[in-house]
Design a protein around this motif. Sequence first.
Motif, short mmCIF file in Angstrom:
data_model
loop_
_atom_site.label_atom_id
_atom_site.label_comp_id
_atom_site.label_asym_id
_atom_site.label_seq_id
_atom_site.Cartn_x
_atom_site.Cartn_y
_atom_site.Cartn_z
N UNK A 91 0.83 -1.21 0.00
CA UNK A 91 0.00 0.00 0.00
C UNK A 91 0.87 1.26 0.00
N UNK A 92 1.95 1.22 0.79
CA UNK A 92 2.88 2.36 0.79
C UNK A 92 3.49 2.55 -0.60
N UNK A 93 3.82 1.41 -1.24
CA UNK A 93 4.40 1.49 -2.58
C UNK A 93 3.41 2.08 -3.56
N UNK A 94 2.15 1.65 -3.50
CA UNK A 94 1.13 2.16 -4.41
C UNK A 94 0.90 3.65 -4.19
N UNK A 95 0.93 4.07 -2.93
CA UNK A 95 0.76 5.49 -2.64
C UNK A 95 1.94 6.30 -3.17
N UNK A 96 3.14 5.74 -3.08
CA UNK A 96 4.32 6.43 -3.58
C UNK A 96 4.27 6.57 -5.10
N UNK A 97 3.84 5.51 -5.78
CA UNK A 97 3.77 5.54 -7.24
C UNK A 97 2.72 6.53 -7.72
N UNK A 98 1.58 6.55 -7.05
CA UNK A 98 0.46 7.37 -7.51
C UNK A 98 0.63 8.84 -7.27
N UNK A 99 1.71 9.27 -6.59
CA UNK A 99 1.85 10.68 -6.25
C UNK A 99 2.58 11.51 -7.28
N UNK A 100 3.14 10.89 -8.31
CA UNK A 100 3.94 11.65 -9.27
C UNK A 100 3.13 12.10 -10.47
N UNK A 101 3.60 13.21 -11.09
CA UNK A 101 2.95 13.71 -12.31
C UNK A 101 3.93 13.78 -13.48
N UNK A 102 5.22 13.65 -13.19
CA UNK A 102 6.22 13.62 -14.25
C UNK A 102 6.39 12.19 -14.71
N UNK A 103 6.27 11.95 -16.04
CA UNK A 103 6.25 10.58 -16.55
C UNK A 103 7.56 9.87 -16.25
N UNK A 104 8.67 10.46 -16.59
CA UNK A 104 9.94 9.76 -16.37
C UNK A 104 10.21 9.59 -14.89
N UNK A 105 9.85 10.59 -14.09
CA UNK A 105 10.00 10.45 -12.64
C UNK A 105 9.12 9.34 -12.09
N UNK A 130 8.23 6.61 -13.73
CA UNK A 130 8.86 5.35 -14.11
C UNK A 130 10.02 5.02 -13.18
N UNK A 131 10.80 6.03 -12.81
CA UNK A 131 11.89 5.81 -11.86
C UNK A 131 11.35 5.32 -10.52
N UNK A 132 10.27 5.95 -10.07
CA UNK A 132 9.67 5.57 -8.78
C UNK A 132 9.14 4.14 -8.83
N UNK A 133 8.54 3.75 -9.94
CA UNK A 133 8.01 2.38 -10.07
C UNK A 133 9.14 1.38 -9.93
N UNK A 134 10.26 1.62 -10.62
CA UNK A 134 11.39 0.69 -10.54
C UNK A 134 11.94 0.61 -9.12
N UNK A 135 12.15 1.76 -8.51
CA UNK A 135 12.70 1.78 -7.16
C UNK A 135 11.76 1.10 -6.17
N UNK A 136 10.46 1.34 -6.31
CA UNK A 136 9.48 0.76 -5.40
C UNK A 136 9.37 -0.75 -5.58
#
Length: 597
Positions: free
Chosen positions: A45-59, A61-67
């Motif tokens: 759930x923390x990971x999903x919340x982290x992923x859903x908070x971005x608006x920059x596409x490349x940023x 994608x970076x967050x998805x990989x890190x998470x």
Amino acid sequence: MPATPPPDPSSEPPAPPSEPSDAAARLDLPRDLHARWAARTTQLLDAMRSIGGGVDLHGTLDTICETAAALTDARYAALGVVDEHGDGLADFVHHGVDEETVRRIGHLPDGHKGLLGALVRDPRPVLLTDLTADPRSCGFPAHHPEMRSFLGVPVDVRGRAFGNLYLSEKRGGEPFNEDDLNLVRVLATEAGIAIEHARLHEAARQRERWIDGSVAVTTALLSGHGGSAGPAVPGAVGAGDGGAAADDALHVVAEQARRLSGSAAGMVLLPDGNGGLEVVAVASERPTGALGAVVPPESEIVGELLAGRAVFIEDTAGDPRTVTPFAADYGPAMLLPLTSDGRVLGILVVPRAPGERPFTPAERTLAVQFASQAALALRMAEAQRDRERLAVYEDRDRIARDLHDLVVQRLFATGMMLEGAQSRSVVPEVREGVARAVDELDITIQEIRTAIFALQQGPAEAPSGLRTRVMREIGNAAVPLGFTPSHRFVGPVDTVVGDLVGKNLVAALREALSNAFRHAEATRIEVVVDATVTLPDGRPGVRLTVADDGVGIPEGGRRSGLRNLGRRAESLGGGSWHGPGIGDDGAGTTLVWEAPH
């Protein structure tokens, strides 16, 4: 017989503790599973919340990989974005591999071969203990980190394949398991939603940037300030500066298109009169040598563009249709007709550097719309210049009539009166003085008639030699300066200097004289045009030198004019610089501009 009392439990020795049964042990197992799954669910759930908070596409994608790496305890993670054709990767975002290793590897996967290519063509979850043993694997390039355990999950965006999420090397040496797979599949679903959100936000921002760029182009062209050239010297309007204004307008279009598209260069090409296309404006952060190059009519691209059809190239260097020498310096490119009222005014070209990602469909659509808006703005600016030029010619015609009907006639009458006074005078000194005055009046009348003839000349009648154009600029500058700059020509200026270089030299002279009038406070200016110089690279060239005895260039002052001069020279393969002037102790400024002729 008395009854035997029941035994006292307190008097009995305690029974030894019995070993827990298998059933009891099994009763504790679900409790452990529950605790472990509760912890991982919280982490998910923390990971999903982290992923859903971005608006920059490349940023995002970076967050998805890190998470994903943190969620599965993986050492490496990557997300490959499938290209628009669905047979390769348009982008590859990675986590866990340092930049030095990436540099040594040399190139990122393209998704055309190996295990990653198989997942692009057949997107489905993959769980491998040893990916090197999989028959689809084609090995690793040199310097690539060792990887064995592997987990791959497709990422969909609104039902369409966006790419694949890859994880490798679970820490501790254990393989990925079904639990990891299920968690990553849930994460991939959330990633698809986040990617769609970031895409929409990026598309909105992109549209806003292109709209703002179109407005900036229209405003710059219609306001008469190209943004690259300084204002003309006062008094020079109508004296051939329409070509310079058009050049600046085209450069504005090229620069805005380059900036908005994130390209390495922006170019504008115009029909050359022989069926081909000539590069007449270049905006680039580095010298390109493209200015003045001609795309011959034999190229099939020329026919497509002149017919009003946009052309999109995946790799300019490798496309057989590109026949210009500078094409080898670029990768993906958009070639867009500047069309207005069904007429192709020119071609806008925006190429990216080799190896950069191709232009997306959204970028292509926005660029085509920008080209249409820029063409309309060019037409409007052209019409505005025509109106201003007509007004200038009408004003010049009025001035010529006034000079002829009023000034010349009154001077002529004054001369006749002086001649009459001369004939009646008996003093020799008076007669000689009056005779000299009459001669001066005759010379003045001839000069005024010459000026009247020049004012009545149309643009088609104006001489086109470089000497004449330089002399015209110097003459126009003399009015606001209050004196006429001296001049000197070295070598066959009119015969060896080409039209393109000559046009830019005149524009550079106009800029230098404008700066001298507005900022230098000079009392003396010397102009030298030397067509016999040899440039640092050994090529023959022409050098313009404009020196003054003014106040010099102040520290921290504006440098836009100097940058403009440098840009003109560098686009032709030359250069520009400045140094001390011709005043006492080097006062003033000497500006040098040179290019191969």
